[in-house]
Write a protein that holds these residues in place. Structure first.
Motif, PDB file in Angstrom:
ATOM      1  N   SER A 118       0.826  -1.206   0.000  1.00  0.00           N
ATOM      2  CA  SER A 118       0.000   0.000   0.000  1.00  0.00           C
ATOM      3  C   SER A 118       0.859   1.253   0.000  1.00  0.00           C
ATOM      4  N   PHE A 119       1.989   1.202   0.695  1.00  0.00           N
ATOM      5  CA  PHE A 119       2.904   2.337   0.723  1.00  0.00           C
ATOM      6  C   PHE A 119       3.372   2.700  -0.684  1.00  0.00           C
ATOM      7  N   VAL A 120       3.602   1.689  -1.530  1.00  0.00           N
ATOM      8  CA  VAL A 120       4.115   1.911  -2.885  1.00  0.00           C
ATOM      9  C   VAL A 120       2.987   2.015  -3.912  1.00  0.00           C
ATOM     10  N   CYS A 121       1.976   1.183  -3.779  1.00  0.00           N
ATOM     11  CA  CYS A 121       0.968   1.037  -4.834  1.00  0.00           C
ATOM     12  C   CYS A 121      -0.436   1.427  -4.387  1.00  0.00           C
ATOM     13  N   GLY A 122      -0.592   1.984  -3.205  1.00  0.00           N
ATOM     14  CA  GLY A 122      -1.914   2.178  -2.630  1.00  0.00           C
ATOM     15  C   GLY A 122      -2.862   2.984  -3.481  1.00  0.00           C
ATOM     16  N   ASN A 123      -2.438   4.121  -3.980  1.00  0.00           N
ATOM     17  CA  ASN A 123      -3.336   4.961  -4.776  1.00  0.00           C
ATOM     18  C   ASN A 123      -3.619   4.349  -6.137  1.00  0.00           C
ATOM     19  N   LEU A 124      -2.647   3.683  -6.701  1.00  0.00           N
ATOM     20  CA  LEU A 124      -2.831   3.083  -8.016  1.00  0.00           C
ATOM     21  C   LEU A 124      -3.873   1.979  -7.966  1.00  0.00           C
ATOM     22  N   THR A 125      -3.782   1.093  -6.976  1.00  0.00           N
ATOM     23  CA  THR A 125      -4.718  -0.024  -6.902  1.00  0.00           C
ATOM     24  C   THR A 125      -6.117   0.429  -6.537  1.00  0.00           C
ATOM     25  N   SER A 126      -6.260   1.525  -5.813  1.00  0.00           N
ATOM     26  CA  SER A 126      -7.602   2.011  -5.489  1.00  0.00           C
ATOM     27  C   SER A 126      -8.301   2.537  -6.734  1.00  0.00           C
ATOM     28  N   VAL A 127      -7.528   3.112  -7.660  1.00  0.00           N
ATOM     29  CA  VAL A 127      -8.116   3.591  -8.917  1.00  0.00           C
ATOM     30  C   VAL A 127      -8.517   2.425  -9.801  1.00  0.00           C
ATOM     31  N   TRP A 128      -7.731   1.342  -9.766  1.00  0.00           N
ATOM     32  CA  TRP A 128      -7.966   0.197 -10.648  1.00  0.00           C
ATOM     33  C   TRP A 128      -8.613  -0.967  -9.914  1.00  0.00           C
ATOM     34  N   GLN A 689      16.712   2.389   0.538  1.00  0.00           N
ATOM     35  CA  GLN A 689      15.257   2.443   0.589  1.00  0.00           C
ATOM     36  C   GLN A 689      14.668   2.648  -0.800  1.00  0.00           C
ATOM     37  N   LEU A 690      15.323   3.476  -1.593  1.00  0.00           N
ATOM     38  CA  LEU A 690      14.868   3.721  -2.962  1.00  0.00           C
ATOM     39  C   LEU A 690      14.967   2.451  -3.802  1.00  0.00           C
ATOM     40  N   PHE A 691      15.977   1.645  -3.560  1.00  0.00           N
ATOM     41  CA  PHE A 691      16.120   0.361  -4.256  1.00  0.00           C
ATOM     42  C   PHE A 691      14.875  -0.494  -4.032  1.00  0.00           C
ATOM     43  N   TYR A 692      14.483  -0.675  -2.770  1.00  0.00           N
ATOM     44  CA  TYR A 692      13.337  -1.524  -2.465  1.00  0.00           C
ATOM     45  C   TYR A 692      12.032  -0.883  -2.941  1.00  0.00           C
ATOM     46  N   ARG A 693      11.957   0.427  -2.872  1.00  0.00           N
ATOM     47  CA  ARG A 693      10.771   1.122  -3.381  1.00  0.00           C
ATOM     48  C   ARG A 693      10.602   0.878  -4.874  1.00  0.00           C
ATOM     49  N   SER A 694      11.689   0.914  -5.608  1.00  0.00           N
ATOM     50  CA  SER A 694      11.644   0.718  -7.057  1.00  0.00           C
ATOM     51  C   SER A 694      11.330  -0.732  -7.407  1.00  0.00           C
ATOM     52  N   TYR A 695      11.836  -1.662  -6.605  1.00  0.00           N
ATOM     53  CA  TYR A 695      11.491  -3.069  -6.832  1.00  0.00           C
ATOM     54  C   TYR A 695       9.985  -3.267  -6.738  1.00  0.00           C
ATOM     55  N   ALA A 696       9.393  -2.745  -5.672  1.00  0.00           N
ATOM     56  CA  ALA A 696       7.963  -2.938  -5.463  1.00  0.00           C
ATOM     57  C   ALA A 696       7.137  -2.259  -6.543  1.00  0.00           C
ATOM     58  N   GLN A 697       7.646  -1.153  -7.098  1.00  0.00           N
ATOM     59  CA  GLN A 697       6.909  -0.426  -8.125  1.00  0.00           C
ATOM     60  C   GLN A 697       6.621  -1.312  -9.329  1.00  0.00           C
ATOM     61  N   VAL A 698       7.541  -2.218  -9.662  1.00  0.00           N
ATOM     62  CA  VAL A 698       7.358  -3.107 -10.814  1.00  0.00           C
ATOM     63  C   VAL A 698       6.145  -4.011 -10.611  1.00  0.00           C
ATOM     64  N   MET A 699       5.835  -4.323  -9.362  1.00  0.00           N
ATOM     65  CA  MET A 699       4.781  -5.289  -9.061  1.00  0.00           C
ATOM     66  C   MET A 699       3.408  -4.640  -8.880  1.00  0.00           C
ATOM     67  N   CYS A 700       3.329  -3.320  -8.909  1.00  0.00           N
ATOM     68  CA  CYS A 700       2.051  -2.659  -8.640  1.00  0.00           C
ATOM     69  C   CYS A 700       0.976  -3.132  -9.605  1.00  0.00           C
ATOM     70  N   GLY A 701      -0.197  -3.401  -9.090  1.00  0.00           N
ATOM     71  CA  GLY A 701      -1.309  -3.796  -9.936  1.00  0.00           C
ATOM     72  C   GLY A 701      -2.351  -4.548  -9.149  1.00  0.00           C
ATOM     73  N   LEU A 711       1.209 -18.036 -13.741  1.00  0.00           N
ATOM     74  CA  LEU A 711       1.980 -18.771 -12.739  1.00  0.00           C
ATOM     75  C   LEU A 711       2.525 -17.858 -11.655  1.00  0.00           C
ATOM     76  N   HIS A 712       2.213 -16.585 -11.683  1.00  0.00           N
ATOM     77  CA  HIS A 712       2.704 -15.643 -10.687  1.00  0.00           C
ATOM     78  C   HIS A 712       1.692 -15.481  -9.559  1.00  0.00           C
ATOM     79  N   SER A 713       2.194 -15.163  -8.385  1.00  0.00           N
ATOM     80  CA  SER A 713       1.329 -14.848  -7.258  1.00  0.00           C
ATOM     81  C   SER A 713       0.675 -13.492  -7.471  1.00  0.00           C
ATOM     82  N   PRO A 714      -0.401 -13.183  -6.739  1.00  0.00           N
ATOM     83  CA  PRO A 714      -0.995 -11.843  -6.829  1.00  0.00           C
ATOM     84  C   PRO A 714       0.041 -10.775  -6.509  1.00  0.00           C
ATOM     85  N   PRO A 715      -0.107  -9.575  -7.067  1.00  0.00           N
ATOM     86  CA  PRO A 715       0.909  -8.526  -6.884  1.00  0.00           C
ATOM     87  C   PRO A 715       1.272  -8.243  -5.434  1.00  0.00           C
ATOM     88  N   ILE A 716       0.295  -8.263  -4.532  1.00  0.00           N
ATOM     89  CA  ILE A 716       0.612  -7.949  -3.141  1.00  0.00           C
ATOM     90  C   ILE A 716       1.572  -8.978  -2.544  1.00  0.00           C
TER      91      ILE A 716
END
Length: 750
Positions: A118-128, A689-701, A711-716
């Motif tokens: 939610s810290f990384v993708c919270g607003n994006l997932t609420s829109v979608w 911290q920016l490294f981990y933030r950027s990693y999580a950004q790829v998974m947003c959805g 074959l992938h787990s849900p984004p969260i």
């Protein structure tokens, strides 16, 4: 030196008494001790001792002032050095745009140690919330807009060049006024070339197999079976003809409770097509009903791919002659010679049949057609199937019929209706990419993926690959033989970055389009491009194979690792902002694009992680860690309505966790070798911290609940699983022990 005092007049000498000679010895003077020096009278000069004391004090004062000045200068210098060598904010436009993206998609009110997703993708997932979209979909749409810009830019390409034909096709596709003005006449000409049909127009009663050959060889329509070439999986990797089920237009669900309604929707659709072609309504209804009946019987003879996998019956090797005996309704040798005209085929030619039971059943369906109208109904069925495949090149009436069918099927499936239609320009880009992929790919790369970007991405991959090579020795469960084998694969691994090398060569694609002709109607142009594509594909299989054949287009956003070719492919469409840019802080590139690269490389280990795949390994340790990983993912809570099978996603989960480990090790190694790291302003994040933030950004959805093959787990879970299993994440974000992102127990597969 003490300051010089002003010169004063000399004091008068004391009077000399009479009888005394000058310079005579005076009587001794009695001196009494005094606790304090006598006060100096004004105007008298200082003694030598006083001068010395004052000089010393002045020297110490000046020295103190000098030391204080040096301290201030040194502090300023240290401050400058610290800020010039430490992380500096990246203020370039591409970095500021990335900051805006992070601020838009993230939810700063969420606690990183409790819910980093939610810290990384919270607003994006609420829109979608009600859509199966992710950050990769956003990038895909961005790339589509870039393709549109390329194709619609007013550039005068050389006549008859590959670029000119590519742009010309796109513009012909976009000219809907001309397509509608052509009406149904171009399609009527095609039907007459096939012998006509009994619903409308001339009807010459052609031979069934003759029509079938023309459909497959000239028009690429396969109403009863699909025939194509594929390389043998084992050496010598020769091309072999594959026979498989066709792509059914009706959903493969005969046991679905509302299946009769689905059939009625298709019946209405086929009736619309027949009416648009000028057929009598009564005759159209009759032939459309028989066509639906033929398709339903074919579906009953077919088996779903999942069932064939469970039965271990994916394909069977046979010959054309043997196939003729098993399915006699098709003239197999004649049809296959027409499809694969560049090959010399004989009855003894080996072929691969993917569902032999279906082929037998298909032959029976054709043979059991109503005897009195046998040829009539089969001809109508084949014509209706062809029209459905040609709708992208037909006028708006046919496209509206197909759109209405799609909406009806969505209603029957209980899905929310898509109230908007796909824009015409997106459809035309898709068709242009299908027929002119080499040229359009080269144009996209030249516009969006410079040599500097490619060099930076290649260097990033090299750092990831080297980190994985170093990490091999730390795997407790891996045997020495498997370790050496993996090390050899890494050393021989090939990487293809951006686009295939051959499409970037000058005039590489010109020869591929020399047989394409632009007819007076868009349908004729479409068919010419279809034939050229089939011929190009056939030549590619029969010609010398010197390189890996890409499975994705250069503008797509999916990377992959080919185990058979030992090649890692990263298309230019993926290596774009917000995942990669040479101007980004390295923490962003390693965390986002670097983790994607590492994920694909982790699939090298897939063969060892499956049961029985690594007999020389420490099996108890390996199985224990895999079981730990499976239970670890099962312990996470999911949003309402989300489900996943931990064993189904085990290999991808293992790749996610391993990728994060390798990407972080590569980033640390890079920091040791390089100075001048930057950060993103306004986020308040350190480089790690920016490294981990950027990693999580790829998974947003949001999870794609419709795709059972994913074959992938849900984004969260793709965020929380790897990050919570990484101790350094908890350290850099100061997560207390026992919080969701800093659990008491972790798995140590990698």
């Amino acid at each position: 030196m003490p300051p010089r005092l002003p010169t004063q007049a000399a004091a008068p000498s004391p009077p000399r008494l009479p009888g005394l000679r000058p310079h005579a010895a005076a009587l001794p003077t009695l001196r009494l001790p005094s606790p304090h020096p006598p006060p100096r009278l004004p105007g008298l000069p200082e003694s030598r001792e006083e001068w010395s004391s004052r000089r010393t004090l002045l020297r110490w004062g000046l020295l103190s002032i000098l030391l204080l000045s040096l301290t201030l200068v040194f502090s300023v210098l240290l401050f400058y050095i610290f800020h010039s060598c430490g992380p500096r904010p990246c203020e370039s436009p591409v970095c500021l745009e990335l900051v805006a993206t992070y601020l838009t998609t993230g939810n700063t009110s969420a606690q990183p140690c409790t819910d980093f997703f939610s810290f990384v993708c919270g607003n994006l997932t609420s829109v979608w919330a009600n859509e199966s979209r992710d950050i990769l979909q956003v990038l895909k749409e961005k790339n589509q807009n870039q393709l549109r810009k390329i194709l619609e830019t007013s550039i005068l390409w050389p006549p008859d060049s590959a670029e000119e034909k590519t742009v010309r096709f796109y513009k012909a596709c976009m000219d809907t006024e001309a397509i509608d003005a052509s009406g149904v006449e171009p399609l009527t000409q095609v039907i007459e070339e096939l012998g006509g049909w009994p619903i409308s127009g001339n009807w010459t009663l052609p031979d069934f197999n003759h029509t079938l050959k023309l459909l497959m060889s000239r028009y690429g329509s396969f109403p009863f079976f699909k025939a194509y070439l594929r390389l043998q999986p084992s050496s010598p990797h020769m091309p072999v003809i594959q026979i498989d089920q066709p792509e059914f237009q009706i959903p493969f669900q005969p046991d679905q409770k509302n299946y009769p309604e689905i059939l009625r929707a298709y019946l209405s659709y086929l009736q619309q097509l027949g009416t648009l072609l000028g057929g009598d309504q009564k005759a159209v209804s009759e032939h459309a009903s028989i066509s639906i009946s033929i398709t339903s019987n074919l579906l009953l003879a077919a088996k779903h791919l999942d069932q064939r996998k469970r039965e271990g019956n994916l394909f069977q090797e046979t010959t054309i002659a043997q196939l003729q005996e098993m399915a006699p309704s098709i003239d197999w040798l004649s049809c296959l010679r027409a499809i694969f005209s560049s090959m010399t085929l004989s009855p003894s030619e080996p072929i691969m049949v993917h569902d032999l039971e279906y082929i037998r059943g298909m032959s029976q369906v054709i043979g059991q057609a109503p005897k009195d109208r046998y040829r009539d109904y089969l001809q109508s069925h084949m014509i209706l199937q062809l029209v459905s495949t040609l709708i992208p090149a037909l006028d708006s009436h046919f496209q509206n019929a197909q759109r209405n069918l799609s909406q009806k099927l969505q209603e029957l499936a209980g899905q929310s209706l898509i109230t908007f239609s796909i824009p015409r320009w997106k459809k035309c880009i898709e068709e242009t990419g299908t027929f002119f992929e080499p040229t359009l790919g080269a144009m996209f790369v030249q516009e969006t993926f410079s040599h500097g970007s490619r060099d930076a991405a290649t260097q990033l991959f090299s750092e990831i690959k080297n980190a994985l090579s170093r990490h091999l020795k730390r795997l407790r469960w891996m045997g020495e033989g498997s370790r050496r084998e993996t090390q050899a694969k890494l050393s021989q691994l090939k990487v293809e970055m951006g686009a295939p090398e051959e499409i970037l060569k000058p005039d590489a694609a010109k020869q591929n389009y020399q047989h394409i002709s632009f007819g007076p109607s868009f349908l004729q142009t479409f068919l010419s491009c279809s034939r050229a594509l089939r011929e190009r594909t056939l030549r590619g299989f029969l010609g010398p194979s010197s390189s890996h054949s890409w499975k994705v287009s250069p503008w797509e956003v999916h990377a992959y690792y080919s185990m058979s070719d030992n090649v890692a492919v990263f298309p230019a469409g993926l290596l774009q902002p917000p995942f990669f840019s040479p101007d980004y802080p390295s923490a962003v590139n390693f965390g986002a694009a670097g983790s994607v690269m590492a994920h694909e490389l982790m699939h090298i280990f897939n063969q060892y992680l499956v049961p029985g795949g690594c007999p020389a390994c420490d099996i108890p340790t390996l199985h224990g860690e895999l079981l730990c990983l499976q239970q670890y993912y099962e312990s996470f809570s999911l949003p309402a309505g989300s489900t996943f099978n931990s064993s189904h996603t085990l290999l991808e989960n293992a790749a996610d966790i391993g990728a994060l480990v390798i990407a972080m090790q590569a980033y640390r190694k890079w920091q040791q070798k390089h100075k001048g790291e930057t950060i993103l302003p306004r986020l308040g994040l350190s480089p790690y911290q920016l490294f981990y933030r950027s990693y999580a950004q790829v998974m947003c959805g949001t999870p794609n609940l419709k795709d059972a093959q994913d074959l992938h787990s849900p984004p969260i879970l793709r965020v929380h699983g790897p990050l919570s299993n990484t101790p350094t994440f908890a350290r850099y974000f100061s997560c207390s022990r026992g919080t969701p992102m800093n659990p008491d127990k972790r798995c140590q597969l990698w």
